[in-house]
Design a protein around this motif. Structure first.
Motif, short mmCIF file in Angstrom:
data_model
loop_
_atom_site.label_atom_id
_atom_site.label_comp_id
_atom_site.label_asym_id
_atom_site.label_seq_id
_atom_site.Cartn_x
_atom_site.Cartn_y
_atom_site.Cartn_z
N ASN A 109 -39.26 -21.65 -16.05
CA ASN A 109 -37.92 -21.25 -15.62
C ASN A 109 -37.41 -20.11 -16.49
OD1 ASN A 109 -34.97 -21.20 -15.40
ND2 ASN A 109 -35.15 -23.10 -14.24
N THR A 161 -41.69 -22.58 -20.68
CA THR A 161 -41.11 -23.09 -19.45
C THR A 161 -41.49 -22.15 -18.32
OG1 THR A 161 -39.03 -23.59 -18.30
CG2 THR A 161 -38.95 -21.88 -19.97
N GLU A 203 -39.24 -29.10 -16.58
CA GLU A 203 -40.29 -29.49 -17.51
C GLU A 203 -40.61 -28.36 -18.49
OE1 GLU A 203 -43.66 -30.52 -15.18
OE2 GLU A 203 -42.92 -32.53 -14.70
N GLN A 204 -41.12 -28.74 -19.63
CA GLN A 204 -41.65 -27.75 -20.56
C GLN A 204 -43.17 -27.85 -20.55
OE1 GLN A 204 -40.14 -28.52 -24.47
NE2 GLN A 204 -40.64 -30.68 -24.43
N TYR A 231 -44.25 -23.85 -27.13
CA TYR A 231 -43.42 -24.44 -26.09
C TYR A 231 -42.92 -23.39 -25.11
CZ TYR A 231 -43.37 -28.87 -28.61
OH TYR A 231 -43.76 -30.05 -29.20
N THR A 279 -47.29 -31.37 -20.50
CA THR A 279 -46.07 -31.04 -19.76
C THR A 279 -45.21 -32.29 -19.66
OG1 THR A 279 -46.99 -31.54 -17.56
CG2 THR A 279 -47.29 -29.31 -18.40
N ARG A 295 -38.01 -32.02 -21.57
CA ARG A 295 -37.64 -31.41 -22.84
C ARG A 295 -36.44 -32.15 -23.41
NH1 ARG A 295 -33.93 -27.34 -24.68
NH2 ARG A 295 -34.71 -26.35 -26.58
#
Length: 222
Positions: free
Chosen positions: A34, A32, A151-152, A30, A115, A118
């Motif tokens: 970000n 990201t 989103e992840q 998992y 995607t 989360r």
């Protein structure tokens, strides 16, 4: 693309087949896009962690984006109910889970990458409220954008694991990132409380409406 993975340790090479099968989209790696969100993930237990950084080449991979126009939020919920947590037995939630599995579940086995939203603790509670019939689909859709978690990106296949390359890592200090996580969660829950207590619209859709077949497919694309 540049991906980040928040962890308590440095992960030079993610290993296919490892990970928690009860995560949002099942077993996988998992990530990201970000950086700061990864820092919060790394310090979720109020301990210092690591922001691992990777290059990921998704060229030619089969990617399922659960937030794309071809899906609606019920598809995401169906996936979530397959893998995640507690759904109250002998209740409308249990019936809703079965209904979602039978009508909206997406078989993820053919995809290399997933995607989507989360479902951290607060987001998971929002989903539970909808499944229990407490909030409408419109309010759930609003809630899923509170807190700006974004989103992840989840690597699912062995092929995808062969496309991720470690670059570097940065320390994630709990004094900074855990505090941000707590603040974000509190603000999100407060905003959700305001959303939940706001007046419902006459045309709002609830889980019972969906279970009883009163909703057209176009109405679900909020």
């Amino acid at each position: 693309m540049l991906l980040y993975h928040g962890s308590e340790k440095i992960i030079y090479k993610p290993v296919f087949g490892q990970g928690n099968s009860a995560n949002d989209y099942g077993r996988g790696f998992y990530c990201t896009e970000n950086y700061d969100i990864a820092g919060e993930w790394a310090c979720k237990r109020d301990r210092d962690g690591v922001i691992n950084q990777y290059n990921f080449d998704d060229t030619g991979l089969a990617v399922c984006n659960l937030n794309s126009p071809e899906y609606n939020i019920l598809n995401w919920l169906a996936v979530l109910t397959r893998f995640r947590g507690y759904w109250q037995k002998n209740s409308i939630a249990e019936q809703a889970k079965v209904f979602l599995q039978e009508n909206y579940y997406i078989d993820l086995s053919s995809y290399d990458v997933i995607t989507g939203y989360r479902a951290d603790d607060s987001y998971f509670s929002f989903a539970q409220d909808f499944i229990m019939g407490t909030i409408s689909l419109r309010k759930l859709s609003i809630a899923m954008h509170l807190g700006k978690l974004g989103e992840q990106v989840v690597l699912k296949s062995e092929k995808a694991f062969g496309r991720i390359y470690y670059i570097a890592n940065d320390p994630a200090e709990a004094e900074i990132y855990y505090s941000r996580k707590v603040t974000r969660d509190l603000e999100t829950r407060q905003a959700y409380a305001d959303t939940r207590s706001s007046a419902d619209d006459m045309d709002d859709i609830f889980i019972l409406d969906i279970l009883r077949g009163r909703v057209r497919e176009d109405d679900l694309r909020i």
